[in-house]
Design an enzyme around this catalytic site. Structure first.
Site, PDB file in Angstrom:
ATOM      1  N   ILE A 133       1.151  -1.181  -0.290  1.00 53.48           N
ATOM      2  CA  ILE A 133      -0.170   0.144  -0.181  1.00 53.48           C
ATOM      3  C   ILE A 133       0.804   1.463   0.155  1.00 53.48           C
ATOM      4  O   ILE A 133       0.661   1.956  -0.863  1.00 53.48           O
ATOM      5  CB  ILE A 133      -0.888   0.061   1.543  1.00 53.48           C
ATOM      6  CG1 ILE A 133      -1.621  -1.149   1.017  1.00 53.48           C
ATOM      7  CG2 ILE A 133      -2.003   0.934   1.726  1.00 53.48           C
ATOM      8  CD1 ILE A 133      -2.446  -1.493   2.678  1.00 53.48           C
ATOM      9  N   CYS A 134       1.825   1.692   1.649  1.00 50.90           N
ATOM     10  CA  CYS A 134       2.243   2.761   1.710  1.00 50.90           C
ATOM     11  C   CYS A 134       3.599   2.744   0.776  1.00 50.90           C
ATOM     12  O   CYS A 134       4.060   4.125   0.845  1.00 50.90           O
ATOM     13  CB  CYS A 134       2.488   3.186   2.493  1.00 50.90           C
ATOM     14  SG  CYS A 134       0.659   2.904   3.457  1.00 50.90           S
ATOM     15  N   VAL A 135       4.523   1.758   0.293  1.00 46.79           N
ATOM     16  CA  VAL A 135       5.052   1.795  -1.208  1.00 46.79           C
ATOM     17  C   VAL A 135       4.815   1.520  -2.182  1.00 46.79           C
ATOM     18  O   VAL A 135       5.343   2.313  -3.038  1.00 46.79           O
ATOM     19  CB  VAL A 135       6.249   0.660  -0.514  1.00 46.79           C
ATOM     20  CG1 VAL A 135       7.192   0.472  -1.003  1.00 46.79           C
ATOM     21  CG2 VAL A 135       6.700   0.310   0.977  1.00 46.79           C
TER      22      VAL A 135
END
Length: 217
Positions: free
Chosen positions: A118-120
């Protein structure tokens, strides 16, 4: 697909900028792709290495008042630095982060964070689409499952990302042991963050400082 090869494709500290994303307690609590302490160790080592080589590092969290503050092992490396707290899940949609990266003038964007899927993946894929040279440090990142982490890596490779581990990043920044400016600091990082090899380095130093039997030293 454009292949990443040639000497110019290797990382250079003078062209690199590091973004560490959401290394926070909430994300760590459901980290299942790696042993959690290993990710803390690797992310901390990456942060220390970036500082050693003068690589600008942006720290960012998401809704820290609920998800927790970035691990102190990381923030203590940059004690005077403001952490950019976001509401955007996708870091690359936050103007403060993007502006901070652009202000460095660097083009080799290096990303690590929680969670990989998700956040990468989101900022990596968006930045790639905008023409950035993106490297993802997989062992300083992690997902909610082995599958989630690995699928995210496959997705980012397909989008053109360069995939590395933190020690590989450190080695490319160092490149030549004849460059002695950072070797002492890098050796100190290796001693404390590469497990068996670090202990072997300490042992080697011990042996070099131990008189041979019968020398009377």
């Amino acid at each position: 697909m454009t292949f990443r090869n040639g000497l110019d494709s290797l990382l250079r500290p003078e062209d690199s900028v590091l973004v560490l994303i959401d290394h926070q307690p909430y994300q760590l609590a459901n980290l299942n792709s790696h042993e959690p302490q290993m990710v803390v160790n690797n992310a901390t080592a990456l942060a220390k290495t970036a500082k050693t080589f003068g690589v600008p590092t942006i720290l960012t969290s998401v809704i820290a008042d609920r998800g927790g503050l970035i691990f102190p092992q990381i923030t203590e490396v940059f004690p005077e630095q403001e952490v950019i707290d976001r509401t955007f899940i996708n870091t690359w949609e936050d103007p403060k982060v993007v502006d901070a990266v652009k202000a460095t003038g660097r083009k080799q964007l290096i990303i690590a964070g929680l969670w990989t899927e998700i956040c990468v993946a989101m900022p990596a894929i968006q930045a790639l689409g905008e023409g950035w040279d993106v490297t993802v440090v997989t062992d300083a990142s992690g997902g909610v499952s082995v599958e989630a982490h690995e699928v995210a890596i496959q997705r980012m490779i397909a989008a053109g990302a360069n995939i590395m581990t933190w020690l590989a990043v450190a080695s490319e920044w160092q490149r030549d042991w004849a460059r002695t400016e950072h070797t002492a600091a890098l050796a100190d990082i290796l001693k404390y963050h590469v497990g068996g090899s670090g202990i072997a380095l300490l042992w080697e130093q011990q042996l070099l400082n131990t008189p041979a039997p019968g020398t009377g030293g």
